[in-house]
Design a protein around this motif. Structure first.
Motif, PDB file in Angstrom:
ATOM      1  N   LYS A 107      -2.081  -6.057  -9.377  1.00  0.00           N
ATOM      2  CA  LYS A 107      -3.258  -5.272  -9.767  1.00  0.00           C
ATOM      3  C   LYS A 107      -3.431  -4.140  -8.767  1.00  0.00           C
ATOM      4  CE  LYS A 107      -8.090  -5.629 -11.142  1.00  0.00           C
ATOM      5  NZ  LYS A 107      -9.243  -6.526 -11.368  1.00  0.00           N
ATOM      6  N   ILE A 108      -3.770  -2.964  -9.288  1.00  0.00           N
ATOM      7  CA  ILE A 108      -3.859  -1.765  -8.456  1.00  0.00           C
ATOM      8  C   ILE A 108      -5.317  -1.423  -8.200  1.00  0.00           C
ATOM      9  CG2 ILE A 108      -3.203   0.663  -8.266  1.00  0.00           C
ATOM     10  CD1 ILE A 108      -1.167   0.043 -10.576  1.00  0.00           C
ATOM     11  N   THR A 109      -5.664  -1.267  -6.925  1.00  0.00           N
ATOM     12  CA  THR A 109      -6.969  -0.693  -6.573  1.00  0.00           C
ATOM     13  C   THR A 109      -6.718   0.695  -6.016  1.00  0.00           C
ATOM     14  OG1 THR A 109      -6.895  -1.682  -4.362  1.00  0.00           O
ATOM     15  CG2 THR A 109      -8.012  -2.925  -6.083  1.00  0.00           C
ATOM     16  N   VAL A 110      -7.582   1.631  -6.364  1.00  0.00           N
ATOM     17  CA  VAL A 110      -7.347   3.043  -6.045  1.00  0.00           C
ATOM     18  C   VAL A 110      -8.509   3.585  -5.223  1.00  0.00           C
ATOM     19  CG1 VAL A 110      -6.914   5.344  -6.999  1.00  0.00           C
ATOM     20  CG2 VAL A 110      -6.080   3.311  -8.209  1.00  0.00           C
ATOM     21  N   ASN A 111      -8.186   4.240  -4.133  1.00  0.00           N
ATOM     22  CA  ASN A 111      -9.174   4.971  -3.329  1.00  0.00           C
ATOM     23  C   ASN A 111      -8.989   6.451  -3.600  1.00  0.00           C
ATOM     24  OD1 ASN A 111     -10.487   6.406  -1.244  1.00  0.00           O
ATOM     25  ND2 ASN A 111     -10.392   4.644   0.121  1.00  0.00           N
ATOM     26  N   ILE A 153      -3.299   3.788  -2.994  1.00  0.00           N
ATOM     27  CA  ILE A 153      -3.273   2.632  -3.885  1.00  0.00           C
ATOM     28  C   ILE A 153      -2.913   1.386  -3.084  1.00  0.00           C
ATOM     29  CG2 ILE A 153      -2.701   3.978  -5.945  1.00  0.00           C
ATOM     30  CD1 ILE A 153       0.188   2.902  -5.657  1.00  0.00           C
ATOM     31  N   SER A 154      -3.611   0.295  -3.392  1.00  0.00           N
ATOM     32  CA  SER A 154      -3.327  -0.998  -2.783  1.00  0.00           C
ATOM     33  C   SER A 154      -3.030  -1.981  -3.898  1.00  0.00           C
ATOM     34  CB  SER A 154      -4.525  -1.489  -1.962  1.00  0.00           C
ATOM     35  OG  SER A 154      -4.801  -0.588  -0.900  1.00  0.00           O
ATOM     36  N   THR A 160     -14.215   0.348 -15.920  1.00  0.00           N
ATOM     37  CA  THR A 160     -12.980   1.094 -15.726  1.00  0.00           C
ATOM     38  C   THR A 160     -11.820   0.262 -16.263  1.00  0.00           C
ATOM     39  OG1 THR A 160     -12.720   0.151 -13.530  1.00  0.00           O
ATOM     40  CG2 THR A 160     -13.814   2.286 -13.669  1.00  0.00           C
ATOM     41  N   THR A 208      -4.298   9.957  -3.644  1.00  0.00           N
ATOM     42  CA  THR A 208      -5.040   8.692  -3.639  1.00  0.00           C
ATOM     43  C   THR A 208      -4.286   7.675  -2.804  1.00  0.00           C
ATOM     44  OG1 THR A 208      -3.928   7.990  -5.667  1.00  0.00           O
ATOM     45  CG2 THR A 208      -6.067   9.035  -5.919  1.00  0.00           C
ATOM     46  N   LYS A 214       0.842  -1.192   0.000  1.00  0.00           N
ATOM     47  CA  LYS A 214       0.000   0.000   0.000  1.00  0.00           C
ATOM     48  C   LYS A 214       0.877   1.242   0.000  1.00  0.00           C
ATOM     49  CE  LYS A 214      -4.072   1.513   2.674  1.00  0.00           C
ATOM     50  NZ  LYS A 214      -4.851   1.171   3.885  1.00  0.00           N
ATOM     51  N   PRO A 265      -8.482  -1.634 -15.902  1.00  0.00           N
ATOM     52  CA  PRO A 265      -7.666  -2.187 -14.813  1.00  0.00           C
ATOM     53  C   PRO A 265      -6.218  -1.758 -14.983  1.00  0.00           C
ATOM     54  CG  PRO A 265      -8.163  -3.892 -16.423  1.00  0.00           C
ATOM     55  CD  PRO A 265      -8.909  -2.662 -16.862  1.00  0.00           C
ATOM     56  N   TYR A 283      -2.097  -2.113 -13.762  1.00  0.00           N
ATOM     57  CA  TYR A 283      -1.158  -3.083 -13.208  1.00  0.00           C
ATOM     58  C   TYR A 283       0.230  -2.464 -13.117  1.00  0.00           C
ATOM     59  CZ  TYR A 283      -4.676  -6.646 -14.351  1.00  0.00           C
ATOM     60  OH  TYR A 283      -5.827  -7.375 -14.430  1.00  0.00           O
TER      61      TYR A 283
END
Length: 769
Positions: free
Chosen positions: A166-170, A220-221, A148, A218, A88, A150, A152
């Motif tokens: 893989k990147i998840t974004v808040n 990112i995880s 959206t 943001t 993270k 994806p 990477y």
């Protein structure tokens, strides 16, 4: 002004903690827990003297300056207890600039090496720009965009294996604001943009560069999805075969390393040739494959041992997995194959048969110098990949066959199914040689000792009809032109005189170039004159007649074509119906014995059949086959005549057909002519057959002016009494079926140039069948 992106975008980007500080403000004034209020107050107070943290900044050096303060500020978002487990970080929105990493993320980046630069995977500059615009639609215009892209990161580990995350974004702590220069499109424009995601310039028109402000940060995880991405890459590399360039993905080895998590890996693949019961190398993979075990297999074992092994594989197709070759039984270590393993520094391997419907298609091998690289769990992962191998092999064979067909089409022509096997054999040699970067000269294709059958259903007097209808068209055109030009003023007199000359020539003494000279007069003088009349002030009556005239003119020739068109339409209809009927019947004739068949359409339908052992060498051939096909031919031509009788009255121009069969007993050879892309009879002796065929069309009955062919009748031309007896038997059968009448004529054919002694039978088609 600094730009925090290395790509063009619609944003001016500012790093800002305002929205997170607003959250802390809310806790400060609304939370009932005193310790949380105190905690929020202390964080807010710690940033009070650093106004840029709230207002936003673009100098990334400030991230390092305020590193400790930012870590304390974001402590709630990055719990210490999870720092060694979560991957993270905080980041500048949509950029490769990250900060405030968890311990695990730091270690991943450290293992990648100091020169490694993190960046998004597989996104073009244009895709990035449109994606930024979509964020504006979501955040500012509240558009509900479900899909959206994806994202990477590809980061190598300490062993050099590429890992995929893989990147998840808040984006809770970002805000998007229009500048004074920003455009605010209405809903119709926004919907139109969403329908044209690929039109980068269109998006840039409505969302110009740096016309919006993106502020905040943001979270990112990252999730390790190396196996899933590698599996997807394997699927793409093995499925996406370019028919024009049958080459594998050069990164295939690296993808396998990622998928199996083996830093030192080699793999091999050979396809199984069922016909010859052996393994074949794939030339396209030669630069990538390392077939240590399979090479030993095909080069060491004798043919009988290999065949026995392949037969056993059909019953027991279990893969072989050896985690550590040093742990193999002592007697195994004495075998020659074990020496191959040690000589090639193989300490762990998998050998996997690829089966489909209990048949062996190929064998794959995976080898590594590192003991323990392969085990039952790695083999389990192979199950997810086996279907892709099957698909890839099937696709390869499909593309191989496709290219072989293409070679045949390009180098030869469209070949009849009965002889295509010989072309395929030669094309396959060509294809295999080209894969191995070798030269193969295509050999000549020929077939020896064939019995020919020839038949034609000729449209009678078509040339004479075409000439008469041409006269009608031209006379009608002259008539229309005279009518129009008579209405115009005196400047058309020279045209009227020229038309009278042509009218007289057409109807009295037509010359070879009459039509061409008439076309030239129309194209260069009369038609430009009439077009000019349409563009100036002219009476409505004259303009109407000119327009009606041009509606009848065929643009390509400047001539009237209506009468000839009716003839051509009639001939086309007759040819199509007769040819379709012949082709349909041909399918059944191939069941009698495979033979080469060709037909041609001109003013009627002509066909050739060539029958012989060399066309189907695997089948038993006797002359009875010829008798059966001769009877089939006569019966089919009779049916074509009957079919013609059923629709002839509906033709725009009334036509008649006359059918002829030529019986020839001598054997001939045919050879494929590369220059003309077709088969032709081979050799001077065999050309005698072709000469007879060409001269029979207009041949007469001996000592008579009557043609040997006649509408409504079948004419059979032959040389000897043996053929006469044979065909009288066929005619008798068809008479009993009511297809032929009982009016057989026995004729002698006039002597043709160099051809004497031809006889003919002629019999009428039944009118009531």
């Amino acid at each position: 002004m600094a730009n925090l992106y290395n790509k063009d975008s619609p944003f001016q980007v500012y790093i800002s903690f305002k929205k997170y500080l607003d959250v802390l403000e809310h806790i400060r004034y609304n939370d009932r827990l005193e310790y949380r209020v105190s905690y929020a107050e202390s964080l807010i107070d710690s940033t009070r003297n650093f106004k840029e943290l709230r207002d936003g900044f673009q100098d990334i050096n400030l991230l390092e300056k305020y590193e400790d303060l930012i870590r304390i500020l974001l402590a709630d978002l990055f719990p210490t207890g999870l720092t060694k487990n979560e991957i993270k970080a905080a980041s500048i929105p949509l950029s490769n600039i990250t900060f405030n990493y968890t311990e695990r993320f730091k270690n991943i980046l450290k293992d990648a090496g100091k020169d490694f630069e993190i960046e998004l995977r597989n996104i073009t500059d244009n895709e990035f720009y449109v994606f930024c615009c979509c964020l504006i639609l979501q955040s500012y215009f509240k558009k509900d965009i479900k899909s959206t892209i994806p994202f990477y990161y590809d980061i190598p580990n300490k062993q050099g294996i590429m890992k995929h995350y893989k990147i998840t974004v808040n984006s809770d702590f970002t805000e998007i604001i229009p500048t004074e220069t920003a455009k605010i499109p209405d809903d119709d424009i926004l919907d139109m943009l969403l329908e044209n995601l690929d039109d980068f310039q269109l998006w840039k028109k409505y969302f110009p560069s740096q016309s919006w402000i993106l502020k905040g940060f943001t979270i990112i995880s990252l999730v390790d999805c190396t196996s899933e991405v590698a599996l997807s890459d394997l699927k793409s590399s093995m499925i996406e075969i370019d028919p024009e360039n049958l080459n594998p993905d050069e990164n295939l080895t690296e993808i396998f390393k990622s998928y199996f998590d083996v830093p030192e890996l080699s793999f091999g693949l050979m396809t199984f040739n069922k016909k010859e019961q052996k393994l074949d190398k794939l030339p396209i993979y030669e630069s990538l494959l390392t077939n240590h075990i399979l090479d030993f297999w095909i080069n060491t074992f004798d043919e009988q041992t290999r065949r026995t092994t392949f037969n056993n594989l059909s019953h027991n197709s279990k893969p072989v997995v050896v985690s550590n070759v040093n742990n193999l039984d002592e007697h195994v270590q004495q075998l020659p194959s074990f020496r191959i393993l040690k000589d090639n520094n193989i300490n762990s391997f998998m050998v996997i048969p690829i089966m489909k419907d209990n048949e062996l298609l190929a064998i794959m091998e995976f080898t590594s110098p590192i003991a323990g690289s392969f085990n039952g769990l790695k083999l389990k992962k192979m199950e997810f990949f086996t279907d892709m191998v099957l698909f890839s092999l099937s696709r390869f064979y499909f593309e191989k066959n496709y290219q072989i067909e293409a070679i045949i089409q390009r180098e030869y022509t469209t070949i009849h199914d009965s002889v295509i096997w010989k072309f395929r054999n030669e094309a396959e040699k060509y294809f295999t040689a080209s894969l191995g970067k070798k030269i193969h000269t295509l050999k000549e294709i020929s077939f020896k000792n064939l019995t020919p059958l020839f038949g034609v259903s000729d449209i009678r007097s078509s040339s004479e009809k075409r000439f008469n209808l041409m006269l009608q068209d031209l006379n009608h055109q002259i008539e229309k032109l005279i009518e129009i030009l008579t209405l115009t003023n005196s400047d058309s007199e020279k045209f009227l005189l020229a038309l009278e000359v042509f009218e007289n020539e057409l109807n009295n003494e037509i010359k070879a170039d009459t039509e061409q000279r008439f076309q030239r007069l129309l194209r260069e003088e009369i038609h430009p004159f009439l077009q000019g009349k349409l563009e100036i002030k002219t009476s409505r009556e004259i303009k109407t007649k000119i327009k009606e005239y041009f509606a009848l003119v065929m643009a390509q020739t400047d001539l009237f074509y209506s009468h000839r068109k009716n003839l051509d339409d009639s001939i086309t209809l007759v040819n199509r119906k007769l040819a379709d009927m012949l082709d349909e019947s041909q399918v059944k004739a191939q069941d009698i014995f495979p033979h080469y068949y060709e037909r041609f359409k001109s003013d009627g339908v002509e066909h050739n059949l060539y029958i012989g052992h060399s066309i189907a060498p695997e089948l038993h051939y006797t002359f009875k086959v010829v008798h059966k096909l001769r009877y089939w031919q006569l019966k089919t031509i009779c049916k074509m005549e009957l079919e013609f009788q059923s629709f002839k009255t509906a033709l725009p121009v009334q036509l008649d057909i006359a059918s002829l069969i030529f019986v020839y007993n001598e054997k001939i050879d045919i050879r494929f002519r590369m220059d003309e892309k077709r088969f032709d009879v081979d050799g001077a002796y065999n050309s005698y057959y072709e000469i007879i065929k060409k001269r029979l069309d207009k041949a007469h009955i001996k000592d008579s002016a009557e043609r040997i062919t006649a509408p409504g009748k079948i004419t059979i031309v032959y040389f000897g009494m043996e053929n006469q007896k044979e065909y009288l038997d066929y005619i008798s059968k068809l008479q009993k079926k009511g297809i032929l009448q009982h009016d057989i004529e026995f004729l002698k054919v006039e002597d043709l140039q160099g051809i004497t002694g031809l006889l003919a039978l002629r019999v009428s088609i039944s009118q009531n069948h």
